[in-house]
Design a protein around this motif. Structure first.
Motif, PDB file in Angstrom:
ATOM      1  N   PRO A 353      41.721  34.545  42.221  1.00  0.00           N
ATOM      2  CA  PRO A 353      42.932  34.274  41.426  1.00  0.00           C
ATOM      3  C   PRO A 353      43.722  35.538  41.103  1.00  0.00           C
ATOM      4  N   ALA A 354      43.026  36.607  40.703  1.00  0.00           N
ATOM      5  CA  ALA A 354      43.724  37.859  40.391  1.00  0.00           C
ATOM      6  C   ALA A 354      44.304  38.488  41.651  1.00  0.00           C
ATOM      7  N   LEU A 355      43.590  38.378  42.767  1.00  0.00           N
ATOM      8  CA  LEU A 355      44.103  38.937  44.022  1.00  0.00           C
ATOM      9  C   LEU A 355      45.344  38.191  44.489  1.00  0.00           C
ATOM     10  N   SER A 356      45.396  36.885  44.238  1.00  0.00           N
ATOM     11  CA  SER A 356      46.589  36.122  44.604  1.00  0.00           C
ATOM     12  C   SER A 356      47.804  36.613  43.815  1.00  0.00           C
ATOM     13  N   ARG A 357      47.620  36.841  42.533  1.00  0.00           N
ATOM     14  CA  ARG A 357      48.738  37.351  41.729  1.00  0.00           C
ATOM     15  C   ARG A 357      49.131  38.747  42.188  1.00  0.00           C
ATOM     16  N   ARG A 358      48.162  39.554  42.579  1.00  0.00           N
ATOM     17  CA  ARG A 358      48.440  40.927  42.960  1.00  0.00           C
ATOM     18  C   ARG A 358      49.111  41.019  44.336  1.00  0.00           C
ATOM     19  N   LEU A 359      48.599  40.260  45.299  1.00  0.00           N
ATOM     20  CA  LEU A 359      49.065  40.395  46.684  1.00  0.00           C
ATOM     21  C   LEU A 359      50.201  39.442  47.036  1.00  0.00           C
ATOM     22  N   LEU A 360      50.216  38.259  46.413  1.00  0.00           N
ATOM     23  CA  LEU A 360      51.240  37.270  46.745  1.00  0.00           C
ATOM     24  C   LEU A 360      52.249  37.064  45.621  1.00  0.00           C
ATOM     25  N   GLY A 361      51.912  37.558  44.445  1.00  0.00           N
ATOM     26  CA  GLY A 361      52.821  37.381  43.308  1.00  0.00           C
ATOM     27  C   GLY A 361      52.882  35.955  42.805  1.00  0.00           C
ATOM     28  N   GLU A 362      51.823  35.175  42.995  1.00  0.00           N
ATOM     29  CA  GLU A 362      51.813  33.786  42.538  1.00  0.00           C
ATOM     30  C   GLU A 362      50.384  33.338  42.261  1.00  0.00           C
ATOM     31  N   GLU A 363      50.271  32.275  41.466  1.00  0.00           N
ATOM     32  CA  GLU A 363      48.961  31.709  41.168  1.00  0.00           C
ATOM     33  C   GLU A 363      48.436  30.938  42.374  1.00  0.00           C
ATOM     34  N   LEU A 364      47.116  30.813  42.436  1.00  0.00           N
ATOM     35  CA  LEU A 364      46.530  29.984  43.482  1.00  0.00           C
ATOM     36  C   LEU A 364      46.981  28.531  43.314  1.00  0.00           C
TER      37      LEU A 364
END
Length: 840
Positions: A353-364
């Protein structure tokens, strides 16, 4: 009259709909859904979901016997197609178990599921790029180094190696189930070498044929465009216009070998094993009967750590020595990239979940099971404080270290000592464990004894990377548990599969995997023939011909008109057959003391390597490695022979009947090979095996029954064994005489059963095969074949002694061995040959 017929049709349809609605209402009343568990058939309000009502309205209109007939049709197709799998630890394949009902998903639900899978695939691709590239996630504290380095799938040799073709993940899959909140939840990621796509294809073929009208009426999107996009994306990643693509399989003992063969055949790829491949000039090449051929793309079904014994697991025999170095030099595209399996570790789930916010700029968009990696103090303390509320899993592999269970361990189900042992293990080495929320899987209806029953299921959804983004297979691979309470489902645990239908309100495209007619380049030879495949075809022919020879001996010995007639000459002939069966390993020497057992033992002894059953099973094992090259009809013939010979026989009549039917099936296989196989190198090696073995066997028959003092009885047996009774009678109108019988069985080039005919055919085949050296000299197999043919052409039947026949038999054995050494080299002999001419 036309109006009346139309009214009758409408009345019939209305009656069918009323019947369907009545049956659906009855099924709903009888359906026993587990309390508190999401269900695909019944919604939260207890009423059938719209997509299932639509399905059962049509299904219920079928008469009960018609539905059962279609179920039986699906089972028959699976059996005839030989669809199998092998569970871990199994020594034999299991038949594929397919649920009669598909899993239905409506279009809106599917779009949400697809969006979540697409986002997840893109996220994992970015994580892999960083793990094996710059390493920012670890350096900046977003990922613990131990969570990655602790995985056996983290491969240091590929760190800093850009993936040839630009992608780490070419094929991604996620196992999903419906969670307690009614949403789809991810249960696990599959990034190593996702399996199941081939079985999903086979499931679709079966269900769409068994219920073709129902399938069309539900507007189910086809899976062909997904496979087409996947195939084209692999082609586009190679560095030449018409790349050669191989499916790298561990071999026929793999759990999912049938799927590997299915994908290779459907996509038009070569099915290869590690021994088929060699490194040369910083490229991967296939060993073929025409020398080394460059391979551009490998779709691997072998675990990463087994791919290269030089830099990875040195004990592996499944990979290619030097493959990692070829990757460094951009010499081959491997899908998926070695090391990608590191993302299957449960240890990483809690960080996504944190990596999604960091790399994609959005929640899973799609949640996964709440997971705590015990390699971090806070997470470990949380798990230990809630030990009775969570399931303990291995952080990196299936199963829990230190416990025999293949699945999760529940502390609440352990005794006091087991619980303490689990606590101590987590406290001592927490990085090997994760705690996961206990989530009961959603259920779907299955058809059991004429009624619907809920069963938990797992759905595997596939995503293929293409130049235009991620393509999602419309459907997937569904596994259904046999027990009502299941926390994980695996085909190795006795589960069955189901087709997956994404149901649409709109008409769907009828796309297929066939290319447009204006884009096809005409060709007549179907690609290269790997040496291993040629070797297997060669031995398939030899095994089947050996089985035929044994069956003919059994028939000759057990026939009421055979040699067991009580006269001295008859008993002597019977003794010769028995000694030949002993020499061939069809019966034991001790069995000769009990004549009543001989024919049954020679027919179906599983212990005797030369029995008809053992030889047919050897042919079946060899054919298993050729599934992508054999037609379903050919495979069915071989399977039926093995099943028939394994049936218990009660008396000699049953033995003779089984022998006769099996001989007919062998003739059917020969006819299929003769009439249906393309006249390329594969067919030639199959026929070379048959012709070489027939020549050897016929020579041995002639030695035994056409000796210098042979009488009518022995010569008559020889004519029977070589299937030449009618030819002899029509030519000579006399009782069997030595010289004419020898001529017919050994020297007559017009007799398709004679030794001379086999050798002439062998010469034709060998002459058409590639020359492997540029010196222009005649090569060893052809040299031997020409010499044998010359000897037979100049021999005279009256002077054909037993000693000469023995020498001929040895020459034929040497010829068969020379073919193997020349075209199927192994070990240090597997050097690069130089192709000059001939077929590939």
């Amino acid at each position: 009259m036309a109006e009346g017929a139309a009214e009758d049709d409408r009345a019939g349809q209305a009656q069918g709909q009323r019947e369907g609605q009545r049956r659906l209402a009855q099924w709903v009343r009888d359906y026993s859904r587990l309390p508190g568990i999401p269900d695909e058939f019944l919604g939260p309000d207890g009423a059938p979901r719209a997509v299932w009502s639509r399905f059962f309205d049509a299904f219920g209109a079928l008469a009960p016997d018609e539905a059962e007939r279609r179920f039986a049709m699906a089972d028959r197709h699976l059996r005839e197609a030989g669809v199998t799998y092998r569970a871990p630890g199994d020594s034999a394949d299991r038949p594929w178990s397919l649920s009669q009902l598909p899993l239905l998903i409506d279009e809106a639900d599917w779009q949400q599921l697809s969006a979540g899978i697409t986002q997840r695939a893109e996220l994992l691709e970015l994580v892999l790029r960083d793990i094996y590239g710059e390493g920012r996630l670890v350096a900046e504290g977003a990922l613990p180094a131990a969570a990655i380095a602790g995985s056996p799938e983290y491969l240091r040799p590929v760190c800093g190696v850009p993936p040839p073709g630009g992608r780490y993940l070419s094929l991604y899959a996620a196992d999903v189930g419906r969670g307690p909140d009614g949403r789809w939840w991810v249960l696990g990621d599959r990034t190593q070498a996702p399996s199941g796509a081939g079985y999903a294809l086979e499931n679709r073929l079966v269900q769409s044929r068994a219920f073709s009208d129902l399938y069309k009426s539900m507007n189910v999107p086809r899976v062909a465009p997904f496979f087409e996009a996947f195939r084209d994306s692999l082609r586009a990643r190679a560095d030449r216009d018409e790349p050669r693509i191989g499916v790298l399989t561990p071999g026929s003992f793999s759990e999912t070998y049938f799927e590997h063969a299915t994908l290779a055949r459907y996509l038009g790829f070569l099915l290869v094993e590690g021994d088929d491949l060699a490194v040369s000039d910083n490229r991967i090449h296939i060993r073929t009967v025409a020398g080394l051929k460059r391979l551009d793309v490998l779709l691997r079904r072998v675990d990463s750590n087994s791919l290269d014994p030089l830099e990875l697991d040195a004990s592996s025999h499944l990979g290619v020595p030097g493959l990692i170095d070829v990757l460094r030099k951009d010499g081959v595209v491997v899908a998926n990239m070695p090391g990608s399996g590191v993302l299957e570790a449960r240890a990483l789930l809690g960080f996504l979940p944190a990596l999604s916010r960091r790399l994609l700029g959005e929640e899973l968009k799609m949640p996964h099971i709440a997971t705590w990696w015990c390699g971090q103090r806070n997470a470990r303390d949380e798990v230990l404080s809630r030990l009775d509320e969570v399931a303990i899993e291995g952080a990196y592999r299936r199963g829990v270290p230190g416990f025999d269970s293949k699945g999760p361990v529940l502390a609440s189900e352990l005794d006091a000592s087991g619980r303490q042992r689990l606590v101590d293990a987590i406290s001592a080495r927490g990085m090997d464990y994760v705690g996961q929320e206990v989530v009961r899987l959603s259920t779907m209806p299955v058809w059991e004894q004429g009624q619907l029953t809920p069963r938990p299921f797992v759905l595997r959804v596939f995503a293929a990377a293409t130049p235009d983004g991620w393509a999602i297979m419309p459907g997937g691979f569904c596994r259904i548990a046999e027990q009502a309470d299941a926390r994980a489902v695996s085909m190795g645990d006795g589960a069955r599969a189901a087709d997956v239908w994404v149901v649409s309100e709109k008409k769907v495209s009828t796309a297929t995997l066939l290319p447009a007619t204006d884009k096809v380049r005409i060709r007549r030879i179907a690609g290269v023939l790997p040496s291993r495949a040629a070797d297997n075809l060669f031995w398939l022919g030899r095994y089947l011909e050996r089985a035929e020879a044994t069956l003919r001996l059994v028939r000759a010995l057990g026939s009421p008109s055979g040699p067991n007639k009580g006269t001295a000459a008859s008993l002597q002939s019977a003794d010769r057959i028995q000694r030949l069966l002993v020499a061939w390993g069809a019966i034991s020497q001790a069995s000769r003391a009990a004549p009543g057992r001989i024919v049954a033992e020679a027919l179906q002894s599983a212990e005797r390597f030369g029995s008809a059953l053992s030889l047919v099973r050897a042919a079946q094992r060899t054919a298993t490695s050729l599934r992508e090259r054999l037609s379903p009809d050919a495979w069915q013939v071989i399977t039926e022979m093995a099943e028939r010979l394994a049936l218990e026989v009660e008396d000699d009549d049953d033995v003779l009947s089984a022998a006769e039917l099996t001989l007919q099936e062998l003739a059917s296989f020969a006819g299929l090979a003769q009439e249906n196989m393309n006249r390329a190198a594969g067919w030639r090696f199959l026929d070379i095996g048959r012709r070489a073995e027939r020549a050897i066997n016929t020579t041995r028959f002639a030695r035994q029954f056409a000796y210098d003092e042979a009488g009518d009885e022995d010569l008559d047996i020889l004519l029977t064994l070589v299937d030449s009774q009618i030819t002899y009678r029509s030519r000579y109108l006399l009782a069997p005489i030595l010289a004419p019988v020898r001529d017919l069985a050994v020297l007559d080039t017009y007799n398709p059963r004679s030794v001379a005919f086999q050798v002439a055919t062998l010469n034709e085949h060998i002459a058409a095969l590639p020359s492997l050296k540029e010196h222009g000299l005649i090569e060893q197999p052809q040299r031997l074949a020409v010499a044998v043919q010359a000897m037979l052409a100049t021999a005279e039947a009256e002077k054909l002694e037993v000693k000469t026949l023995f020498g001929l038999e040895q020459d034929l054995l040497s010829l068969a061995e020379a073919v193997g050494l020349h075209y199927f080299p192994h070990g240090p002999n597997a050097s690069r040959p130089e192709k000059l001419t001939g077929l590939a």
